[in-house]
Write a protein that holds these residues in place. Structure first.
Motif, PDB file in Angstrom:
ATOM      1  N   ARG A 102     -11.871 -24.386  19.505  1.00  0.00           N
ATOM      2  CA  ARG A 102     -10.759 -23.519  20.541  1.00  0.00           C
ATOM      3  C   ARG A 102     -10.165 -22.537  19.485  1.00  0.00           C
ATOM      4  NH1 ARG A 102      -5.353 -24.766  20.093  1.00  0.00           N
ATOM      5  NH2 ARG A 102      -4.711 -26.520  18.656  1.00  0.00           N
ATOM      6  N   SER A 103      -9.484 -21.715  20.154  1.00  0.00           N
ATOM      7  CA  SER A 103      -8.522 -20.608  19.586  1.00  0.00           C
ATOM      8  C   SER A 103      -7.129 -20.748  19.721  1.00  0.00           C
ATOM      9  CB  SER A 103      -9.047 -19.490  20.009  1.00  0.00           C
ATOM     10  OG  SER A 103     -10.467 -19.197  19.928  1.00  0.00           O
ATOM     11  N   PHE A 104      -6.262 -20.241  19.232  1.00  0.00           N
ATOM     12  CA  PHE A 104      -4.809 -20.250  19.208  1.00  0.00           C
ATOM     13  C   PHE A 104      -4.055 -19.037  18.459  1.00  0.00           C
ATOM     14  CE2 PHE A 104      -5.853 -22.818  15.692  1.00  0.00           C
ATOM     15  CZ  PHE A 104      -4.871 -22.392  14.766  1.00  0.00           C
ATOM     16  N   ALA A 105      -2.892 -18.829  19.340  1.00  0.00           N
ATOM     17  CA  ALA A 105      -2.461 -17.749  18.604  1.00  0.00           C
ATOM     18  C   ALA A 105      -1.687 -17.931  17.282  1.00  0.00           C
ATOM     19  CB  ALA A 105      -1.075 -17.029  19.531  1.00  0.00           C
ATOM     20  N   LEU A 106      -1.530 -17.038  16.229  1.00  0.00           N
ATOM     21  CA  LEU A 106      -1.184 -17.378  14.929  1.00  0.00           C
ATOM     22  C   LEU A 106       0.392 -17.404  14.894  1.00  0.00           C
ATOM     23  CD1 LEU A 106      -2.160 -18.189  12.380  1.00  0.00           C
ATOM     24  CD2 LEU A 106      -2.260 -15.981  11.614  1.00  0.00           C
ATOM     25  N   GLU A 107       0.912 -18.594  15.467  1.00  0.00           N
ATOM     26  CA  GLU A 107       2.329 -18.739  15.438  1.00  0.00           C
ATOM     27  C   GLU A 107       2.938 -20.238  14.887  1.00  0.00           C
ATOM     28  OE1 GLU A 107       3.628 -18.514  19.402  1.00  0.00           O
ATOM     29  OE2 GLU A 107       2.984 -16.225  19.551  1.00  0.00           O
ATOM     30  N   ALA A 108       4.047 -20.156  14.470  1.00  0.00           N
ATOM     31  CA  ALA A 108       4.255 -21.262  13.690  1.00  0.00           C
ATOM     32  C   ALA A 108       4.425 -22.644  14.303  1.00  0.00           C
ATOM     33  CB  ALA A 108       6.056 -21.011  13.157  1.00  0.00           C
TER      34      ALA A 108
ATOM     35  N   ARG B 281      -4.593 -31.492   5.639  1.00  0.00           N
ATOM     36  CA  ARG B 281      -3.718 -30.861   6.455  1.00  0.00           C
ATOM     37  C   ARG B 281      -2.824 -29.631   5.800  1.00  0.00           C
ATOM     38  NH1 ARG B 281       0.076 -34.554  10.239  1.00  0.00           N
ATOM     39  NH2 ARG B 281       0.997 -32.435  10.474  1.00  0.00           N
ATOM     40  N   LEU B 282      -2.194 -30.024   4.644  1.00  0.00           N
ATOM     41  CA  LEU B 282      -1.324 -28.851   3.892  1.00  0.00           C
ATOM     42  C   LEU B 282      -2.088 -27.742   3.405  1.00  0.00           C
ATOM     43  CD1 LEU B 282       1.563 -28.507   2.940  1.00  0.00           C
ATOM     44  CD2 LEU B 282       1.188 -29.808   0.885  1.00  0.00           C
ATOM     45  N   LEU B 283      -3.354 -28.033   3.113  1.00  0.00           N
ATOM     46  CA  LEU B 283      -4.171 -26.934   2.531  1.00  0.00           C
ATOM     47  C   LEU B 283      -4.447 -25.940   3.736  1.00  0.00           C
ATOM     48  CD1 LEU B 283      -6.941 -28.715   0.146  1.00  0.00           C
ATOM     49  CD2 LEU B 283      -5.288 -26.989  -0.525  1.00  0.00           C
ATOM     50  N   ALA B 284      -4.934 -26.617   5.034  1.00  0.00           N
ATOM     51  CA  ALA B 284      -5.259 -25.758   5.960  1.00  0.00           C
ATOM     52  C   ALA B 284      -4.026 -25.038   6.662  1.00  0.00           C
ATOM     53  CB  ALA B 284      -5.819 -26.679   7.346  1.00  0.00           C
ATOM     54  N   GLU B 285      -2.645 -25.595   6.788  1.00  0.00           N
ATOM     55  CA  GLU B 285      -1.689 -25.182   7.207  1.00  0.00           C
ATOM     56  C   GLU B 285      -1.194 -23.924   5.944  1.00  0.00           C
ATOM     57  OE1 GLU B 285       1.694 -27.814   7.063  1.00  0.00           O
ATOM     58  OE2 GLU B 285       0.591 -29.033   8.585  1.00  0.00           O
ATOM     59  N   THR B 286      -1.466 -24.106   4.929  1.00  0.00           N
ATOM     60  CA  THR B 286      -1.066 -22.845   3.918  1.00  0.00           C
ATOM     61  C   THR B 286      -2.084 -21.609   4.216  1.00  0.00           C
ATOM     62  OG1 THR B 286      -0.526 -24.548   2.145  1.00  0.00           O
ATOM     63  CG2 THR B 286      -0.975 -22.376   1.395  1.00  0.00           C
ATOM     64  N   VAL B 287      -3.132 -22.048   4.326  1.00  0.00           N
ATOM     65  CA  VAL B 287      -4.328 -20.889   4.752  1.00  0.00           C
ATOM     66  C   VAL B 287      -3.787 -20.020   6.080  1.00  0.00           C
ATOM     67  CG1 VAL B 287      -6.497 -20.419   5.586  1.00  0.00           C
ATOM     68  CG2 VAL B 287      -6.281 -21.887   3.702  1.00  0.00           C
ATOM     69  N   LEU B 288      -3.219 -20.838   7.059  1.00  0.00           N
ATOM     70  CA  LEU B 288      -2.729 -20.247   8.377  1.00  0.00           C
ATOM     71  C   LEU B 288      -1.374 -19.534   8.202  1.00  0.00           C
ATOM     72  CD1 LEU B 288      -3.631 -23.100  10.765  1.00  0.00           C
ATOM     73  CD2 LEU B 288      -4.714 -20.866  10.351  1.00  0.00           C
ATOM     74  N   ILE B 289      -0.576 -20.102   7.346  1.00  0.00           N
ATOM     75  CA  ILE B 289       0.784 -19.532   6.938  1.00  0.00           C
ATOM     76  C   ILE B 289       0.510 -18.080   6.220  1.00  0.00           C
ATOM     77  CG2 ILE B 289       2.885 -19.543   5.771  1.00  0.00           C
ATOM     78  CD1 ILE B 289       2.942 -22.784   6.375  1.00  0.00           C
TER      79      ILE B 289
ATOM     80  N   PHE C  23      -1.846 -27.522  15.671  1.00  0.00           N
ATOM     81  CA  PHE C  23      -3.176 -27.647  15.085  1.00  0.00           C
ATOM     82  C   PHE C  23      -3.129 -28.612  13.845  1.00  0.00           C
ATOM     83  CE2 PHE C  23      -4.949 -26.168  11.027  1.00  0.00           C
ATOM     84  CZ  PHE C  23      -6.515 -26.443  11.309  1.00  0.00           C
ATOM     85  N   SER C  24      -2.080 -28.661  12.955  1.00  0.00           N
ATOM     86  CA  SER C  24      -2.272 -29.692  12.059  1.00  0.00           C
ATOM     87  C   SER C  24      -2.150 -31.084  12.491  1.00  0.00           C
ATOM     88  CB  SER C  24      -0.754 -29.168  11.119  1.00  0.00           C
ATOM     89  OG  SER C  24      -0.884 -30.079   9.922  1.00  0.00           O
ATOM     90  N   GLU C  25      -1.390 -31.251  13.461  1.00  0.00           N
ATOM     91  CA  GLU C  25      -1.264 -32.781  14.137  1.00  0.00           C
ATOM     92  C   GLU C  25      -2.627 -33.012  14.739  1.00  0.00           C
ATOM     93  OE1 GLU C  25       2.089 -32.888  16.636  1.00  0.00           O
ATOM     94  OE2 GLU C  25       3.390 -32.606  14.800  1.00  0.00           O
ATOM     95  N   GLU C  26      -3.391 -32.007  15.505  1.00  0.00           N
ATOM     96  CA  GLU C  26      -4.460 -32.305  16.215  1.00  0.00           C
ATOM     97  C   GLU C  26      -5.643 -32.603  14.964  1.00  0.00           C
ATOM     98  OE1 GLU C  26      -7.358 -30.137  19.374  1.00  0.00           O
ATOM     99  OE2 GLU C  26      -5.782 -29.013  18.163  1.00  0.00           O
TER     100      GLU C  26
ATOM    101  N   SER D 120       0.769 -12.181   6.107  1.00  0.00           N
ATOM    102  CA  SER D 120       0.066 -11.009   5.846  1.00  0.00           C
ATOM    103  C   SER D 120      -0.868 -10.346   6.887  1.00  0.00           C
ATOM    104  CB  SER D 120      -0.940 -10.868   4.461  1.00  0.00           C
ATOM    105  OG  SER D 120      -0.063 -11.565   3.535  1.00  0.00           O
ATOM    106  N   GLY D 121      -1.293 -10.922   8.050  1.00  0.00           N
ATOM    107  CA  GLY D 121      -2.162 -10.506   8.999  1.00  0.00           C
ATOM    108  C   GLY D 121      -1.498  -9.843  10.261  1.00  0.00           C
ATOM    109  N   PRO D 122      -2.268  -9.236  11.006  1.00  0.00           N
ATOM    110  CA  PRO D 122      -1.466  -8.443  12.100  1.00  0.00           C
ATOM    111  C   PRO D 122      -0.675  -9.301  12.971  1.00  0.00           C
ATOM    112  CG  PRO D 122      -3.910  -8.831  12.663  1.00  0.00           C
ATOM    113  CD  PRO D 122      -3.501  -9.278  11.069  1.00  0.00           C
ATOM    114  N   GLU D 123       0.325  -8.846  13.687  1.00  0.00           N
ATOM    115  CA  GLU D 123       1.181  -9.593  14.668  1.00  0.00           C
ATOM    116  C   GLU D 123       0.443 -10.085  15.795  1.00  0.00           C
ATOM    117  OE1 GLU D 123       5.540  -9.522  16.648  1.00  0.00           O
ATOM    118  OE2 GLU D 123       5.031  -8.119  15.091  1.00  0.00           O
ATOM    119  N   GLY D 124       0.664 -11.369  16.307  1.00  0.00           N
ATOM    120  CA  GLY D 124      -0.047 -11.890  17.563  1.00  0.00           C
ATOM    121  C   GLY D 124      -1.634 -12.141  17.127  1.00  0.00           C
ATOM    122  N   ALA D 125      -2.127 -12.118  15.887  1.00  0.00           N
ATOM    123  CA  ALA D 125      -3.559 -12.468  15.941  1.00  0.00           C
ATOM    124  C   ALA D 125      -3.909 -13.613  16.523  1.00  0.00           C
ATOM    125  CB  ALA D 125      -3.868 -12.369  14.335  1.00  0.00           C
TER     126      ALA D 125
END
Length: 454
Positions: free
Chosen positions: A12-18, A46-54, A24-27, A59-64
Motif C-alpha cells: 500500500r501507499s501513504f502520504a509522508l506525514e507524522a 520499528r524504530l529503524l523504519a520510522e527513522t528512515v521515514l522521518i 505504518f509503524s503499528e501496522e 529532506s524530501g518534497p512536501e506531500g511526498a
C-alpha cells in the motif's frame, strides 16, 4: 509452489506525514507479530523504519508519497519502503538530518543487534530502502540432532570406502577443520574474558560495589559448586570403595600450591592470551579495570573504547557459537571413523552413572535457583537447554558464555554490568572444583579396569 518463491503480504501507499508514520509503524508490528523475531528486536526494527521515514520527511518534497511493501522471497520476509524524487539516502549521512550523535550510534547498534542491515538504492527516480529479516533458525536441540544424524550418514558412506581413505578423511580433513574451529572459539573466548571483566569492573562505578559483587559471586557460586563436588565424591566413594593412598600433606605439596598462587600474576602481558590461562586473564582484567576505575576521569575515551571492543567480541563469539553444530558433526564423525566411539561404549556403565550424577546435580541447582529467585523450574530448564547442549557437545565452558549472557539479559533481565563480571568469574572458578571432580572420575575408571596408580 510459486508462493514459496514470492508472496506479497502487504502492499500500500501513504502520504509522508507524522500521523501516517505512526499508523505504518503499528501496522508493521502487527504484521510481523507472528514472525520469529523477538519482541525487543521488532521494536528496534520499528524504530529503524520510522527513522528512515522521518529523515525522508525532513529532506524530501512536501506531500511526498511512500510505498510500503511486505513480501516473502524464497521463504524470507522483506520490508521495502520507496519514495520518488531526488536521491536522499536516509541511512548514511546523519549530519544532514540533524540527528544527535548518540541517536546515530544507537541506530547503528540496533542494526547489529537484530541482524538486519537496511540497504539503500536509487534507480529510475525512486529512493528505496530494503530490510531483510533474519531467517528462522532451528532450535539448538534440532541442530544437534541433525549434526548427529549427518555424522552417522557420513560414517556409513565412508565405511564403503577403503579403510585408508576413511582414515585420511578423518585425520586430514575433519580433524584440522575441527581444531581450527575450536581454536577460533578459544581465541575469542579468552579475549572476551579480559574485555568483559575490564568493562564490567569499570561499570561498577565504585570499589565498594565491586567488593560486594566479588564476595557475592565467590561465596554463592563456589560454596554451591564445592558443596556439590564434595557430595559427589562422598556418594561415589561409598559406591566404589575408593580409599586414598596417603593422608599426609608434605612440604612439597604446599610448595606446589604456593607456586600456583604466585602463577596467577603473569610475567608477560601477551602470554596469558596465547596460552588461554584464564586465572591470569581474570587477574589482568580486574586489575586493569580497577586502574581505569581509579582514574576514570583521565581515561574516559579508553573506557568507551573497551566497552565497544567488548560488545564487538561478544557478538563475534556469539556468531561463532551459533555454528557450533558444525563442530558437533565433525567431532562425532571423527569418533566414528577412528573407532574411539566404540571404546567409549565399552565403559557405558560408568558413563551412564556419571551422566546420572550430573543430571541430579543440575536439577538440584535449578531447583534451588528457581526457589531462591521465584522463577518457574520447568521454564528455566527449557530456557537453558541450549547451554547444556553446547557444553556437552563441545566440552568447553567458554563456548557457553555468550549463550548464557543472551538468555540472562533477554529473558531474565539480569543487569548487564553484573553479568559481565559474574559470568567469567564463575566459569573460571568453576574449573577448580571441576579439576577435583574429574580426578575422582579418573580413579573410578582405574578401579573399574583394575589398573594400578602410585
Amino acid at each position: 509452489m510459486l508462493q514459496f518463491f514470492y508472496k506479497t503480504i502487504k502492499d500500500r501507499s501513504f502520504a509522508l506525514e507524522a500521523k501516517n508514520i505512526d499508523v505504518f509503524s503499528e501496522e508493521l508490528e502487527q504484521l510481523l507479530g507472528k514472525s520469529s523475531m523477538k519482541h525487543e528486536d521488532l521494536l528496534k526494527l520499528r524504530l529503524l523504519a520510522e527513522t528512515v521515514l522521518i529523515n525522508w520527511m525532513a529532506s524530501g518534497p512536501e506531500g511526498a508519497e511512500v510505498s510500503f511493501q511486505l513480501f516473502k522471497l524464497m521463504g524470507r520476509t522483506h520490508v521495502e519502503l520507496s519514495m520518488e524524487g531526488e536521491p536522499i539516502n536516509p541511512l548514511e549521512e546523519w549530519d544532514k538530518f540533524e540527528v544527535p550523535m548518540q541517536f546515530a550510534e544507537m541506530m547503528n547498534s540496533f542494526q547489529s543487534e537484530i541482524g538486519i542491515t537496511p540497504v539503500y538504492s536509487y534507480a529510475n527516480g525512486c529512493n528505496t530502502v530494503k530490510f531483510k529479516l533474519p531467517e528462522k533458525e532451528l532450535s539448538p536441540l534440532a541442530k544437534t540432532c541433525s549434526a548427529a544424524a549427518l555424522a552417522v550418514i557420513t560414517y556409513g558412506a565412508c565405511s564403503l570406502l577403503p579403510p585408508e581413505w576413511a582414515s585420511f578423511i578423518s585425520k586430514e580433513v575433519f580433524e584440522p577443520t575441527f581444531n581450527m574451529f575450536m581454536g577460533l572459539m578459544s581465541m575469542l573466548a579468552t579475549i572476551m574474558v579480559f574485555a568483559s571483566l575490564t568493562s564490567s569492573t569499570v561499570g561498577m562505578g565504585d570499589k565498594a560495589l565491586l567488593n560486594k559483587y566479588g564476595k557475592g559471586v565467590f561465596l554463592n557460586f563456589q560454596l554451591l559448586n564445592f558443596g556439590f563436588t564434595a557430595l559427589t565424591i562422598t556418594i561415589c566413594s561409598l559406591l566404589f570403595g575408593i580409599v586414598s593412598g596417603s593422608s599426609v600433606v608434605n612440604g612439597a605439596f604446599l610448595v606446589e600450591v604456593y607456586k600456583i598462587i604466585l602463577g596467577i600474576v603473569p610475567n608477560n602481558l601477551i602470554k596469558p592470551f596465547l596460552d588461554g590461562n584464564t586465572l591470569q586473564l581474570l587477574f589482568m582484567g580486574i586489575a586493569f579495570g580497577c586502574f581505569l576505575l581509579t582514574y576514570k576521569d583521565e581515561t574516559d575515551s579508553l573506557i568507551k573504547t573497551i566497552y565497544q571492543f567488548n560488545f564487538a567480541i561478544t557478538k563475534l563469539l556469539a556468531s561463532v557459537c551459533k555454528k557450533m553444530h558444525y563442530a558437533v558433526y565433525l567431532s562425532l564423525s571423527m569418533m566414528l571413523l577412528n573407532g574411539s566411539l566404540s571404546k567409549v561404549v565399552g565403559a557405558i556403565n560408568i558413563i551412564l552413572f556419571e551422566c546420572g550424577m550430573n543430571c541430579v546435580l543440575v536439577l538440584g541447582t535449578f531447583a534451588w535457583v528457581s526457589w531462591k529467585c521465584k522463577h518457574s523450574f520447568w521454564q528455566m530448564l527449557k530456557d537453558f537447554l541450549p547451554v547444556g547442549l553446547t557444553g556437552c557437545t563441545t566440552a568447553s565452558s567458554m563456548a557457553t558464555m555468550p549463550i548464557i549472557s543472551e538468555i540472562c539479559s533477554t529473558k531474565y533481565k539480569v543487569n548487564q554490568k553484573f553479568m559481565n563480571f559474574a559470568l567469567p568469574m564463575s566459569v573460571i572458578f568453576g574449573k577448580a572444583s571441576t579439576g577435583v571432580y574429574l580426578s575422582v572420575i579418573g580413579l573410578y575408571f582405574v578401579k573399574t579396569y583394575g589398573l594400578e596408580v602410585n
